[in-house]
Design an enzyme around this catalytic site. Structure first.
Site, PDB file in Angstrom:
ATOM      1  N   SER A   1       2.581   2.756   4.924  1.00 55.18           N
ATOM      2  CA  SER A   1       3.746   3.226   5.697  1.00 55.18           C
ATOM      3  C   SER A   1       4.505   2.105   6.389  1.00 55.18           C
ATOM      4  O   SER A   1       5.038   2.278   7.479  1.00 55.18           O
ATOM      5  CB  SER A   1       3.297   4.279   6.723  1.00 55.18           C
ATOM      6  OG  SER A   1       2.691   5.371   6.067  1.00 55.18           O
TER       7      SER A   1
ATOM      8  N   ASP B   1       0.833  -1.205   0.000  1.00 53.53           N
ATOM      9  CA  ASP B   1       0.000   0.000   0.000  1.00 53.53           C
ATOM     10  C   ASP B   1       0.869   1.256   0.000  1.00 53.53           C
ATOM     11  O   ASP B   1       2.080   1.203  -0.211  1.00 53.53           O
ATOM     12  CB  ASP B   1      -0.996  -0.031   1.151  1.00 53.53           C
ATOM     13  CG  ASP B   1      -2.359   0.498   0.702  1.00 53.53           C
ATOM     14  OD1 ASP B   1      -2.432   1.669   0.275  1.00 53.53           O
ATOM     15  OD2 ASP B   1      -3.334  -0.263   0.749  1.00 53.53           O
ATOM     16  N   HIS B   2       0.246   2.399   0.242  1.00 56.60           N
ATOM     17  CA  HIS B   2       0.900   3.697   0.084  1.00 56.60           C
ATOM     18  C   HIS B   2       2.080   3.891   1.036  1.00 56.60           C
ATOM     19  O   HIS B   2       2.090   3.407   2.163  1.00 56.60           O
ATOM     20  CB  HIS B   2      -0.118   4.829   0.315  1.00 56.60           C
ATOM     21  CG  HIS B   2      -0.624   4.888   1.738  1.00 56.60           C
ATOM     22  ND1 HIS B   2      -0.009   5.614   2.724  1.00 56.60           N
ATOM     23  CD2 HIS B   2      -1.681   4.278   2.328  1.00 56.60           C
ATOM     24  CE1 HIS B   2      -0.649   5.472   3.866  1.00 56.60           C
ATOM     25  NE2 HIS B   2      -1.678   4.659   3.657  1.00 56.60           N
ATOM     26  N   ASP B   3       3.074   4.613   0.554  1.00 57.33           N
ATOM     27  CA  ASP B   3       4.196   5.079   1.381  1.00 57.33           C
ATOM     28  C   ASP B   3       5.007   3.959   2.024  1.00 57.33           C
ATOM     29  O   ASP B   3       5.614   4.151   3.077  1.00 57.33           O
ATOM     30  CB  ASP B   3       3.699   6.052   2.458  1.00 57.33           C
ATOM     31  CG  ASP B   3       3.074   7.293   1.866  1.00 57.33           C
ATOM     32  OD1 ASP B   3       3.783   8.044   1.187  1.00 57.33           O
ATOM     33  OD2 ASP B   3       1.848   7.498   2.077  1.00 57.33           O
ATOM     34  N   ASN B   4       5.018   2.804   1.403  1.00 54.10           N
ATOM     35  CA  ASN B   4       5.905   1.729   1.868  1.00 54.10           C
ATOM     36  C   ASN B   4       7.325   1.982   1.377  1.00 54.10           C
ATOM     37  O   ASN B   4       7.531   2.543   0.301  1.00 54.10           O
ATOM     38  CB  ASN B   4       5.444   0.376   1.332  1.00 54.10           C
ATOM     39  CG  ASN B   4       4.377  -0.281   2.186  1.00 54.10           C
ATOM     40  OD1 ASN B   4       4.453  -1.470   2.473  1.00 54.10           O
ATOM     41  ND2 ASN B   4       3.347   0.467   2.579  1.00 54.10           N
TER      42      ASN B   4
END
Length: 214
Positions: A155, A135-138
């Site tokens: 994250s 998912d986002h911002d990994n």
């Protein structure tokens, strides 16, 4: 993405997946290079690396992909390929989704059905396996393998060379240390110590990777 002629290092089961993705993305796979010649991989000839590699490079082949599932071995072979002057391509399935804001290194495999969402970063030689989601911002470090059907929430940070087993779930904000190994089907709800194994639901620290025989 422009079509390239690609040399593939490896000829095992993982190579079958990588070759399939490369072909589906429109690349021409020249040969699979292994320690010994063997049966073709999805119609691609398997050649003896020790005999054929220099000849192929001398004949003008400059793009390669390392199709080895083991993280440490893949990173060693990738480093060797780069030292030989080969450019490692990314093998990204046209049936995967990678957000335009994602940052990709090189030598990355993203398999059919995988999703990599906004503003994530993937280092060199990463595997995002079948139907896995990031998912986002990994931040996914170099040489990481995210196993089939695994799901990383937002994250999450995964350190270099770590392994996340098939069907695992990682909640938001978790840090998985370099070289750590997450057992299949685990639910990771706390940070994972570098070079430690963790599994279960919720996942528990099971000691160092070295202690458990690797």
């Amino acid at each position: 993405m422009s079509s390239k002629s690609v040399l593939v290092f490896g000829a095992g089961g993982h190579a079958k997946v990588a070759v399939d993705v490369l072909l589906s993305a429109g690349h021409h796979v020249v040969a699979c290079l292994d320690l010994l010649p063997g049966e073709p991989v999805l119609g691609v000839p398997v050649l003896d690396e020790a005999i054929e590699l220099d000849r192929l490079i001398d004949s003008g082949h400059s793009h390669a992909f390392v199709a080895i599932g083991d993280n440490a071995v893949r990173q060693r072979q990738s480093a060797r390929a780069r030292k030989l002057g080969l450019t490692l391509v990314n093998a990204v399935s046209p049936r995967a989704y990678v957000a335009p804001s994602v940052t990709l290194g090189s030598g990355i495999l993203i398999v059919h059905g995988a999703v990599v969402n906004a503003c994530s970063e993937l280092g060199d030689d990463v595997i995002i396996n079948t139907a896995a989601s990031v998912d986002h911002d990994n931040i996914i470090g170099a040489g990481v393998h995210i196993g089939p059907g695994s799901h990383l929430a937002g994250s999450v940070t995964v350190g270099n060379g770590a392994f996340v087993g098939a069907g695992s779930v990682v909640i938001p904000g978790i840090i998985i240390g370099p070289g750590a190994a997450i057992g299949a089907g685990s639910v990771v709800v706390r940070d994972v110590v570098p070079h430690h194994r963790s599994w279960g639901s919720p996942a528990r620290d099971m000691g160092s990777v070295a202690t458990n025989g690797d």
